[in-house]
Design an enzyme around this catalytic site. Structure first.
Site, PDB file in Angstrom:
ATOM      1  N   ASP A  44       8.870 -24.601 -11.270  1.00  0.00           N
ATOM      2  CA  ASP A  44      10.218 -24.868 -11.727  1.00  0.00           C
ATOM      3  C   ASP A  44      11.134 -24.050 -10.812  1.00  0.00           C
ATOM      4  O   ASP A  44      10.683 -23.084 -10.191  1.00  0.00           O
ATOM      5  CB  ASP A  44      10.346 -24.424 -13.184  1.00  0.00           C
ATOM      6  CG  ASP A  44      11.764 -24.558 -13.673  1.00  0.00           C
ATOM      7  OD1 ASP A  44      12.378 -25.600 -13.394  1.00  0.00           O
ATOM      8  OD2 ASP A  44      12.256 -23.621 -14.323  1.00  0.00           O
ATOM      9  N   ASP A  91       9.360 -21.562 -16.838  1.00  0.00           N
ATOM     10  CA  ASP A  91       9.686 -20.659 -17.937  1.00  0.00           C
ATOM     11  C   ASP A  91       9.187 -21.291 -19.222  1.00  0.00           C
ATOM     12  O   ASP A  91       9.057 -22.506 -19.344  1.00  0.00           O
ATOM     13  CB  ASP A  91      11.170 -20.294 -17.961  1.00  0.00           C
ATOM     14  CG  ASP A  91      12.035 -21.397 -18.501  1.00  0.00           C
ATOM     15  OD1 ASP A  91      11.810 -21.805 -19.654  1.00  0.00           O
ATOM     16  OD2 ASP A  91      12.919 -21.861 -17.765  1.00  0.00           O
ATOM     17  N   ASP A 116      10.193 -25.606 -19.921  1.00  0.00           N
ATOM     18  CA  ASP A 116       9.072 -26.250 -19.264  1.00  0.00           C
ATOM     19  C   ASP A 116       7.835 -26.334 -20.139  1.00  0.00           C
ATOM     20  O   ASP A 116       6.769 -26.680 -19.662  1.00  0.00           O
ATOM     21  CB  ASP A 116       8.721 -25.498 -17.979  1.00  0.00           C
ATOM     22  CG  ASP A 116       9.875 -25.529 -16.999  1.00  0.00           C
ATOM     23  OD1 ASP A 116      10.479 -26.611 -16.872  1.00  0.00           O
ATOM     24  OD2 ASP A 116      10.177 -24.501 -16.398  1.00  0.00           O
TER      25      ASP A 116
END
Lengths: 245, 704
Positions: free
Chosen positions: B402, B591, B595
């Site tokens: 991410d 995180d 996510d």
């Protein structure tokens, strides 16, 4: 019984060495002033140590017997004798002070393990505890024991091997008794000149022993050892290997 | 080493299911089978060796109990050694030996020496064997008791009858070797698995509480939230809390694995177990005892040990067939040698088969590797939720990241400060801006205040603060209106911005004073992490919901990484699912909140934590302290773990097959069988110890 007395005499000659290595422990375990039972504890300690020595000696003898009993026994016996002679010479050189370090370094690295394992026994001091301490002490690295084991292997007999190492245990007793009787003795003798001298003499003696052992391995050399004529030990080992089946 | 892992304790029933594992051994921290029904305060051991080691090295029992056990083992050893020595002499034969062996007193002496030895050394095996036997668990203790018992009884019968074989040295020797071997193994194993203990030991048990009359020393459990405690230089923090007074360098190595100390000021949170290096602190208690971050870490690592282990499927499959097969082989050996030679030979050879085939080494082969690895990871500030995770990490082929908060710091930082007038002073404008933003909690405001503070600028005096959400804030300085925010809010024309950056304008009475540029900057560890992963053969990719331009800026900045922007959480999951269908094992780093679905869909989900607050639900892997270079380190550790586990397993099976063939053919004496078994377990333990010697993350020799 010759093995026993020879080993005892040699060890006695070299036993100034024992004062440094095991003397301190004798004082911890057995000598607490004029405490009643100090003699009993001392003897238990020696019994334990002697048992381990004799056990190791029997193992060495069994090993020697196995080697001699193998198919190519002439050569393997010869190789065993040469190795034993080298071991004896190595210990002799160590006692002479020409080579140092390895043995004491070993002992040093064992110290924490020893403290962890046997701390409880030394603190609680249950009846008979010196026997167990002695048993463990028998496994301490010691050049005199190595020399004894080399000689025991050459006997090619568990019984004679055990006797040889029992001799080592016996020979060390006077010096250790002296150490536990006079608490300060070990500390004082640590630096004394005579101790060095005696230890070196024993080293020289061991090197002579090594030479004698080596001469037996030479072609034409004859095995004048009473214990184990190869011809007799070969079928003997055969017996042991199949005892159970 | 006997009832260690589920795979080796065989329920004598047709189901080959793994019994439920619920507790850890009090000495070596490996799982204990069938411990779920024991009271929680009873210490459980996985094997007799651990029980012995724990008592001797000062676990729960006092000195006298430890001394008693040592005496029992020592006396047992004394008698055993005499029995063996005497037996050796008899074996070698010759005139003297044969004459001795014929003497009745020699046989009685052997029996007399062997009996106390068998009682002293055998008692622990009998009590453990009985327990296993009651649960119909066929473990090594039961086998040893049966085999040694048979050998002893046959010999005793021979002594009474005056003829027949003697197996007393075998009986004593097996007991002695097994006792000493187990002790040695347990002692070595505890060293391999001790990382956890080190964590737990760094937790203080007492604290100085500040009371109205001064300070008092209290135990941790008497502290309550919002109590104040004093922590002196050199002391470990006793609680999780907030610093109220004082500043200090704090070493958080126990939590984050980061050896460089961090500076902590009033208002900062600190964790129990970390070390106050140099300052006097007053800390307000937030959490204590079992609620602290350190306690949670210890718990997570412990729970991980209860889960499945690498290669578990393989071990299950093989063990399900292996153990019944060995039982059959032993029975066949017993029958064959009894019929062809003697019952004694039958018992001895069957015993030897069982001793050799004891699946101890197989049982600890993979758990030990995983436990050593998880301890090593925890020492580096990495929490791995299950032993099995190491296998998936080792086999991973790609890493997806991410962006915001993972590859980047997740907070804007001032990347440029541009004065409007060249003759103006930095400090004057900065102090005005800082004064205005000091009262705001907005991330941009925090970034500007930090920027000013880092340059040693003190905020000016302003009055009449007012925040306009989404636009900016205003106040009065010396009677003039100060504005900070968007160009429109500040009443100035917008300037040309650096791509990817956000501008904030400062104006005084409508006159432009200066402009801040802010950007979400990549973590310092991001670029080296991506590079190291590439070197390990793992390509990296960004999966982000942010706009594609911002993603490609970050990707270009890092180098060696592909970027996909504008993805919804569902699209991220779909991407990972597509990869999984192609057989790609993907590691997802993100995180824990936004996510979460992607993390759970990936082969391994990895989250980063600040290191001082473990609030979130945990993914498979949690990297405390947020250093991304821990990830490649963890991959290397995982690959080493799998190598060690495979090697252990190969060795255990190879040794078993070789040993069993020798034993069946009657070529292996049971004494050597017992020795070989101990050696094989020690080989596995020592091999696993290699993992404990791998350098910790951050302490490796850097190549660049």
């Amino acid at each position: 019984m010759t093995e026993l007395w020879v080993a005892a005499a040699l060890t006695f000659a070299a036993s100034a060495h024992c004062l440094g290595m095991c003397g301190g422990l004798m004082v911890t375990v057995a000598a607490r002033g004029k405490r009643p039972g100090a003699l009993r504890d001392f003897l238990l300690l020696q019994l334990g140590k002697g048992t381990t020595y004799a056990f190791l000696g029997a193992l060495a003898g069994l090993f020697g017997a196995t080697v001699t009993a193998s198919a190519t026994f002439v050569w393997s016996t010869r190789a065993l004798t040469v190795l034993a002679a080298l071991a004896l010479a190595g210990v002799g050189v160590t006692l002479l002070g020409l080579r140092s370090g390895t043995v004491s370094a070993w002992g040093g690295s064992l110290a924490p393990l020893w403290a962890r394992l046997f701390g409880p026994l030394l603190q609680a001091r249950p009846t008979g505890f010196p026997l167990v301490i002695g048993l463990a002490m028998g496994f301490f690295p010691c050049p005199l024991v190595y020399a004894g084991l080399a000689a025991a292997a050459v006997t090619s007999s568990p019984g004679l091997g055990a006797l040889t190492l029992a001799g080592v245990a016996l020979g060390s007793i006077p010096a250790l008794a002296l150490a536990s009787a006079a608490t300060n003795f070990a500390a004082r003798s640590e630096r004394s000149a005579w101790r060095n001298l005696v230890t070196r003499a024993a080293g020289a003696l061991l090197i002579v022993m090594a030479a004698v052992t080596l001469s037996r391995a030479m072609p034409g050399g004859h095995d004048h050892h009473a214990g184990a004529p190869p011809a007799a030990s070969a079928p003997a080992m055969d017996h042991s290997a199949h005892q159970h089946h | 080493m006997d009832t260690l892992a589920p795979a080796l304790a065989v329920e004598v029933s047709r189901t080959a299911e793994r019994p439920r594992v619920a507790r850890l051994c009090a000495h070596c921290s490996l799982p204990v089978t069938g411990g779920s029904d024991a009271a929680p305060d009873v210490e459980l051991y996985c094997c007799g060796g651990c029980a012995l080691a724990r008592r001797i090295t000062g676990g729960l029992a006092g000195d006298s109990a430890a001394a008693g056990m040592l005496m029992a083992v020592g006396l047992g050893a004394f008698f055993s050694m005499n029995v063996m020595m005497l037996s050796f002499v008899l074996y070698t034969g010759g005139h003297e030996a044969d004459r001795l062996a014929g003497e009745a007193w020699v046989r009685w002496a052997l029996l007399g020496l062997a009996t106390p030895s068998v009682i002293l050394l055998g008692a622990p095996f009998v009590s453990r064997g009985l327990r296993g036997g009651r649960r119909l668990l066929l473990d090594t203790d039961v086998l040893i008791v049966l085999g040694v018992g048979a050998a002893y009884l046959i010999s005793a019968w021979s002594v009474f009858a005056g003829r027949g074989p003697l197996y007393l040295d075998t009986a004593c020797g097996i007991l002695l070797f097994m006792t000493i071997g187990r002790y040695l193994e347990a002692a070595t194993r505890a060293r391999t698995t001790d990382a956890l203990g080190r964590l737990a030991r760094s937790m203080p048990t007492e604290a100085w509480r500040i009371a109205s009359f001064g300070e008092e020393r209290v135990t941790i459990d008497r502290l309550e939230a919002s109590d104040l405690v004093r922590v002196r230089p050199g002391e470990r923090l006793p609680v999780d809390g907030v610093i109220r007074e004082g500043e200090a360098s704090v070493s958080e190595a126990e939590i984050t694995g980061e050896s460089t100390p961090v500076h902590r000021r009033p208002g900062d949170t600190v964790s129990a177990g970390t070390l106050n290096l140099d300052g006097a602190l007053v800390v307000e208690v937030l959490r204590r005892g079992a609620d602290t971050t350190l306690a949670r870490i210890v718990r997570i690592v412990e729970e991980a040990r209860l889960g499945r282990y690498p290669l578990a499927a393989l071990v299950d499959r093989v063990s399900a067939k292996f153990v019944p097969m060995i039982l059959l082989v032993a029975a066949a050996t017993l029958a064959y040698w009894t019929l062809t030679l003697s019952p004694g030979a039958g018992v001895l050879n069957a015993l030897c088969v069982l001793l050799i085939a004891c699946p101890c080494a197989i049982g600890i082969a993979t758990p030990l590797a995983a436990v050593a690895a998880s301890g090593r990871a925890a020492s580096s500030g990495i929490l791995v939720r299950a032993g099995e995770t190491f296998e998936r990490l080792a086999k991973a082929e790609r890493v997806c990241f991410d962006k915001t908060g993972t590859l980047t710091n997740g907070e804007p930082r001032v990347t440029a400060f541009i004065l409007a007038a060249a003759d103006d002073e930095d400090a004057r404008v900065l102090s005005l801006a800082a004064a205005l933003e000091r009262s705001s909690e907005h991330p941009v405001a925090r970034a500007i205040v930090r920027y000013a503070a880092n340059r040693g600028v003190m905020p000016a005096d302003v009055t009449g603060f007012r925040a306009v959400p989404g636009r900016g804030a205003s106040a009065f300085a010396h009677g003039l209106e100060l504005r900070l925010g968007t160009a429109a809010f500040a009443g100035v024309p917008p300037a040309a911005e650096t791509p990817g950056a956000t501008s904030v304008y400062v104006s005084l009475d409508g006159r432009l004073l200066g402009r801040f540029e802010l950007q979400d900057t990549p973590r310092l560890s991001a670029a080296p992490a991506v590079r190291e992963l590439g070197a390990l053969g793992l390509p990296s990719e960004i999966l982000s919901g942010d706009n594609p331009a911002a993603v490609s800026t970050v990707a270009a900045g890092l180098g060696g990484i592909r970027g996909s922007g504008g993805l919804t959480p569902e699209e991220k999951v779909a991407r990972l699912a597509a990869g999984a269908d192609r057989g790609d094992a993907v590691i997802m780093v993100g995180d824990g909140i936004n996510d979460a679905p992607a993390l759970s869909r990936a082969a391994v989900g990895v989250t980063l934590e600040g290191g001082t607050d473990l609030a979130r639900e945990l993914a498979d892997v949690t990297i405390l302290g947020g250093d991304l270079t821990r990830l490649p380190w963890l991959i290397r550790l995982s690959r080493a773990t799998l190598r060690v586990a495979r090697w252990n397993l190969f060795w255990a099976f190879f040794y078993n097959l070789a040993g069993v063939s020798l034993a069946v053919s009657g070529r292996l004496h049971p004494l050597f069988g017992a020795l070989a078994m101990i050696v094989s377990s020690l080989v596995v333990v020592l091999n696993s110890q290699r993992l404990s010697r791998l350098p910790l993350a951050g302490n490796e020799a850097r190549h660049d």
